[in-house]
Structures are given as C-alpha cells and as structure tokens.
Design an enzyme around this catalytic site. Structure first.
Site, short mmCIF file in Angstrom:
data_model
loop_
_atom_site.label_atom_id
_atom_site.label_comp_id
_atom_site.label_asym_id
_atom_site.label_seq_id
_atom_site.Cartn_x
_atom_site.Cartn_y
_atom_site.Cartn_z
CD GLU A 1 -2.25 2.17 -3.49
OE1 GLU A 1 -3.33 2.61 -3.90
OE2 GLU A 1 -1.90 2.25 -2.30
CG ASP B 1 -1.84 1.15 1.31
OD1 ASP B 1 -2.72 1.24 0.44
OD2 ASP B 1 -1.70 1.98 2.24
#
Length: 652
Positions: free
Chosen positions: A366, A337
């Site tokens: 990400e 994340d």
C-alpha cells in the site's frame, strides 16, 4: 538436506551490510548438552533473565537463569542440560516475552519453543520448487483469508458447472485452516479459475484470536502482530503443539506450488498490536517505535503506533524476517501493509536482499499511510516515490476509484455508475501508471504525474479485503440496481483490470459475486459476513465462466502484459474516449502476440455506444458478457457498436 536447524528464535546470519558492533536479535542455539540464549537489550537493563517452562501455557518456570552482558546491547546465558521441546521467555524487567524473532511458540505465542525445525519439514520439502514466473505482469493475484475461503465449504453444492470450471463435489476436513488449501477441491478450484498466485492475509501469530478458545467462533483479519516469524495457531489443527502450525503451513505452500500457484504473504511490519505488551517494547523499550517531536508515539498506522524502519535494528529485523519466510517457508512474494510508513532505504534493501535469493519474488504494498508519520514523507515508501524503489509495486487507487467511486464515500459512484470524469484515470491504470503521451495526468485523480517506472510496479484492482467488495459497492452506489445490471457492471470492471498493463489482483470470491452484506470494514465481523457462500445460486452462472475465460485471455495473449514501459508506449494506443467509455488498441503484434491488433472498448453507459476504429475485418472474442477466443462472430469497417454496460474485445 541442509545442516540441522536445531536453533529457534532468531539465529541471524552474517549480514551483507554493516551493523554496529554486530548486535544480534534474540538467538537460541540448542544442543543436547546445553542451550545458549542471546538477547538484544539495553546496556542499562536490570536483572535480565531467561525462564524455561515445561509447557507453552500455564505452570511455573522450571528454571530461571540470569543473563550477562557480553557486548554492546548483547546479553547471554548458557543453560546446561537437554531442554529440547521446552518453552522459554525473556524478561528485561518489563514483562516476559518470546523475544522479537521467535521461530516457534506455544499457544497464543506467549512463550518461545525449543524445537528442531527439521522436524517440521513435510516429506519432499527439500524438492519443493517455486513455480516459474517470467515477469510480475504474468501473475494473477487472488487475495484470500483462510477462514473466508473454506469455513462454509460443504457438500451441498449445486450440480452443473460451466464447461471450463470443474469443481469436485466435496467438503473440507479442515474448515478455516492452512490444510484446507492442500485438499483436492480447493486446488482444483483455483487451477480451474486460472489464478497463479495466492495472497494470504496475515498468517503470522497475531493477538486478536484466542487460540485456547477455538471452539468459540472468532474472527479477525490478523493485522495485529505479536510474533512476526511464526504461523498463527488458529489456522492450525493444534495450536498447543509448536510443530503443528509450522508443518501445516509448509504443507499448504507445498501443495500450492505443486499446482503451479505461488504464495504471497501479507506482512505488517509497520505497527504492533500494542506498545507496552509488544515483544519489541518488552525487549528494548522505545527503540523500535517512532515518536513525534513532543515525545508522543507517532500514529501513521492508525493503530496507536508505528515502527521506526529507519533505525538500524528495525531495518535489519524487516530484512531478516523477509529472508526467513523465503528460506524456511518458501514464500514467493510479500504484500507490505501500509508500505508508506516504511522508509525508502529499507524497502530498497529488502528488494536487493531478495534479488540475491530470487529476483522473481514479488514485492508490493500500500503506497500510503493511515495518518501522518514522524518521518519526512519524501523518504517514505509512498506511491509517489515508487520511482525511487525499482522492483517494488503499489496499488493503483486511481484506477480503482475511477471505476467504482471514492474510498471515502461508499454511496458515490463513478465510471461503473455511468458518471463521466473518470476516463483519464482509467487510461492511467490501463497504461500501468507509466508515462504515456495520450494520458493527461492533469485529469487523473490523486496522481498528477506517472509514478511507475514500469507497468509491473502497478497493482490493478477494483476491490480488496479492506473495503466493500464489488457487489456491495455497486449496490451502495447505484440505487435499486437489479441483478442483471449488477452482473454486467461486475464483469465490465474486471475486464478493465485484466486488460490493463499492470499486475491484476482480485478479492477471493468476486468470481462468485461475493457480498459482505454491505459491511465496509469487516475485520472482525462474523463468518456470516465474511465467509464465501459456496451455495450461492448464481455461483455457477456465467459470472464464474467469464472470470475464468477473462484470466485465460490475459494469460494467452502477451499484448495485455507487455511488462515494459517502452513497449506500452509503442504498442498501446488509446482511441477517442466518450463519457463513461474508454477504448484502446494494442497494435502491431504487441508482445509478439498472435493477434495483430486488439481493440478493447469499455462502455459503462446504459445505452449502446458506437466507436470509431481503424478500418479492418475483426473477430469478436468478448461481447455481451461472453468470452470465446475462437470467436463470437465478425465485424467489418470503421465503426463498432458496444452493448450497454459491457466490454467489447475484437482482433484482426
């Protein structure tokens, strides 16, 4: 069977890289004669204690022991007697915590638990085998939230499934739990769909669901970490018993592995639920967090704090946590994340450490942050820096937003809405974000140069959990869209994803036209918004059949997953684009495919389009929302006509 694992809460193995003074995180070593506790805490901490409890929740401590400083930032206590199955906390003067590396906890993760981890291994666990994957581009990733997938599963399922999707008519005994993914109905469904990797949203112990009140409906995605190395109790059948959540998580992994499905864990090392109440802060204040030049906590996470991965013990924590999930839980991959918050050196160390265990374990994340980080951007794991992180992948928002419209405005469409301008960005995604002579990066959104060294470093997708699902986005960006048009565009979008050279990724339920009633950020929305509707009247329509056959098409034909930038440049040839139309050829038996030349045309226009192709006699395998590898007819000559809002795939 390996030696008994009678320790809990971070026994750190010998490191392959230097750590000053060999400092350790919290460690707990049990024997029937005594239990030894060690803690990484400041040298100047006052009155450091460990407390023992009979229960994981409530009640007073049965014993409190002062810890002594035994080294640089190292505190130790030895507690005589047999304390197995008791609970403990550390206290450095800022409040009690389970420590930063607890491996078992009581309800809501407030106290660590002293257990024998061998007691949590299901039968046959020592024979559990990771499903074989030759290349990351062979993966088909299915992103799933435990509760979404199974909470509304029941026996009222329409009869008559497509030929290639045989789902047992059954309800779940374990709605919203890890064990739902061990049941025949779920395993059969996933296998029939054809996915071979499940990306589970955060499944570690998180803060926002009260495990003492599970009779009350509660929902959260879980991006609010408390104990990073323990499964969350809300997905277990008994959160009070520290053994149960561990053994049930392992049973889930074991069942998926037996079905040939890998398990990818969503990890959130970039921030904690809060600062003052976090295990990090209560153990070693301000060490694990970044601050700005004026002394404020940096907020690159958008959650009020960001962790400092460049600091030696935070870096070590991330690496050891990843190792622990692999070795104890047999995890096959990690989605980071907000990876753009972590420094490049840490991410490369994670990759190098994982390679020593199994190089096929997939790592992606990400490639951005949610705000400005208090660390140089050129040293962070941003998408633009993926070239400095071999073996690590990132999501392609270029292709995503070129297909459906910008993340920043749900009402704006792009390619799928028939709007010109996104064609070069889609070509960028089809090539896997690698350098390609026919992709004009000056016309690509967000990235003006290729950022992937290999196509396996790009995640190809059109929707995921933290955005509108595809159906809702199509409704929001194309006013008054009818169901038949929506279905055509849905299938067209996923055809672009699955014929790209990246690693394909889909949100759970897209194959049954999932909607979340237009909610963009459903992180704490109720089940009525987030759950899969297994009784959707179009659940067994041609949509599901198309998805499964599209996945099979990719898996059966290596031309769609070459896995090498050089091979992509050699075999992928783009045909002339038109407004809202992209066409390409995979030529000369690409990847040693059985088909000599494969042509894919993606037409988002509301009218049919004619495309020039190399002269030949072609077999049609995808047309008008249907896929059949055995053939749907033939076309001859130098031109083909593509129906409105659909894909055409032909080969010779």
């Amino acid at each position: 069977m390996e030696a008994k694992k009678i320790f809990l809460s971070c026994a750190i193995a010998a490191m392959s890289y230097s750590v000053a003074n060999a400092q350790q995180f919290d460690e707990m070593v049990y024997s029937p004669q005594s239990t030894t506790f060690k803690l990484f805490a400041p040298n100047d901490a006052k009155d450091v204690k460990v407390r023992l409890y009979g229960k994981g929740h409530g009640g007073k401590a049965v014993k409190t022991v002062k810890m002594k400083r035994t080294g640089d930032c190292q505190w130790t206590a030895v507690v005589p007697g047999d304390h197995k199955n008791k609970f403990y906390t550390f206290d450095t003067g800022r409040g009690e915590s389970a420590g930063i590396f607890a491996r078992a906890v009581g309800v809501n993760g407030k106290r660590g638990a002293i257990i024998d981890l061998n007691d949590t291994d299901p039968a046959g666990w020592e024979n559990d085998v990771r499903p074989v994957i030759k290349s990351p581009v062979d993966l088909v990733i299915y992103e799933m939230h435990h509760r979404d997938f199974s909470i509304a599963r029941n026996i009222n399922i329409d009869a008559g499934t497509p030929n290639d999707i045989k789902v047992k008519r059954a309800s779940t005994e374990y709605p919203g739990k890890f064990l739902a993914l061990t049941e025949d109905w779920s395993i059969n469904y996933l296998k029939s769909l054809g996915v071979n990797a499940i990306h589970i949203l955060p499944s570690f112990d998180y803060a926002s669901v009260d495990e003492t009140k599970l009779d009350t409906p509660q929902y959260n995605w879980g991006y609010d970490p408390v104990n990073y190395n323990v499964p969350d109790g809300s997905y277990s059948t008994d959160p009070y018993n520290p053994h149960v959540r561990i053994i049930e998580f392992k049973k889930m992994v074991q069942a998926l592995h037996k079905a040939g499905i890998r398990v990818i864990l969503d990890v959130v090392y970039n921030h904690t639920f809060d600062i003052d109440g976090s295990n990090f802060q209560r153990t070693y204040p301000d060490y694990f967090y970044r601050k700005t030049a004026d002394g404020k906590y940096s907020d690159g996470s958008g959650c009020g704090n960001e962790t400092a991965s460049e600091r030696e013990m935070m870096r070590r924590f991330i690496v050891e946590s990843v190792k622990y999930w692999i070795e104890e839980y047999h995890i096959d991959g990690f989605r980071f994340d907000l990876m753009g918050i972590h420094d490049i050196e840490t991410m490369n160390l994670v990759r190098a450490t994982v390679n020593e265990i199994d190089p096929t374990i997939f790592i992606y994340g990400e490639g951005w942050s949610a705000g400005t980080c208090a660390y140089p951007q050129d040293k962070l794991g941003m998408k633009a820096n993926i070239g400095m992180m071999p073996g690590i992948a990132a999501f392609s928002d270029e292709m995503r937003d070129a297909l459906r419209g910008p993340f920043s405005d749900d009402t704006k469409g792009q390619f799928l809405a028939g709007i010109a301008g996104g064609e070069e960005s889609i070509k960028f995604g089809i090539a896997g974000a690698v350098e390609h002579p026919q992709v004009d990066c000056a016309k690509v959104n967000y990235s003006k140069k290729p950022w992937a060294l290999e196509p396996s470093q790009m995640i190809s997708y059109v929707s995921c959990h933290d955005d509108m699902c595809l159906v809702d986005r199509l409704r929001a960006s194309i006013p008054n869209i009818k169901d038949d048009e929506l279905i055509r565009l849905d299938l067209l979008a996923q055809t672009a994803v699955f014929t790209s050279q990246g690693v394909p990724f889909i949100l759970c339920g897209e194959e049954m036209l999932r909607n979340k009633q237009g909610v963009h950020n459903s992180y704490n929305s109720p089940d009525s918004i987030n759950r899969l509707n297994w009784n959707n009247p179009i659940r067994y329509s041609n949509v599901l059949d198309y998805y499964s056959k599209l996945i099979s098409l990719r898996q059966n034909h290596p031309a769609f997953r070459l896995g090498s930038a050089d091979l992509v440049r050699k075999h992928l040839e783009f045909l002339p684009s038109q407004d809202a139309l992209v066409a390409f050829r995979l030529k000369n038996y690409a990847g040693r495919d059985d088909w000599r030349n494969i042509i894919v045309v993606l037409n988002a226009n509301r009218e049919a389009r004619t495309v020039d192709v190399p002269e030949g006699k072609y077999t049609v395998v995808c047309r008008d929302g249907k896929i059949d590898e055995n053939g749907l007819g033939t076309v001859n000559g130098t031109k083909v006509t593509v129906a409105p809002q659909s894909a055409l795939i032909i080969h010779d």
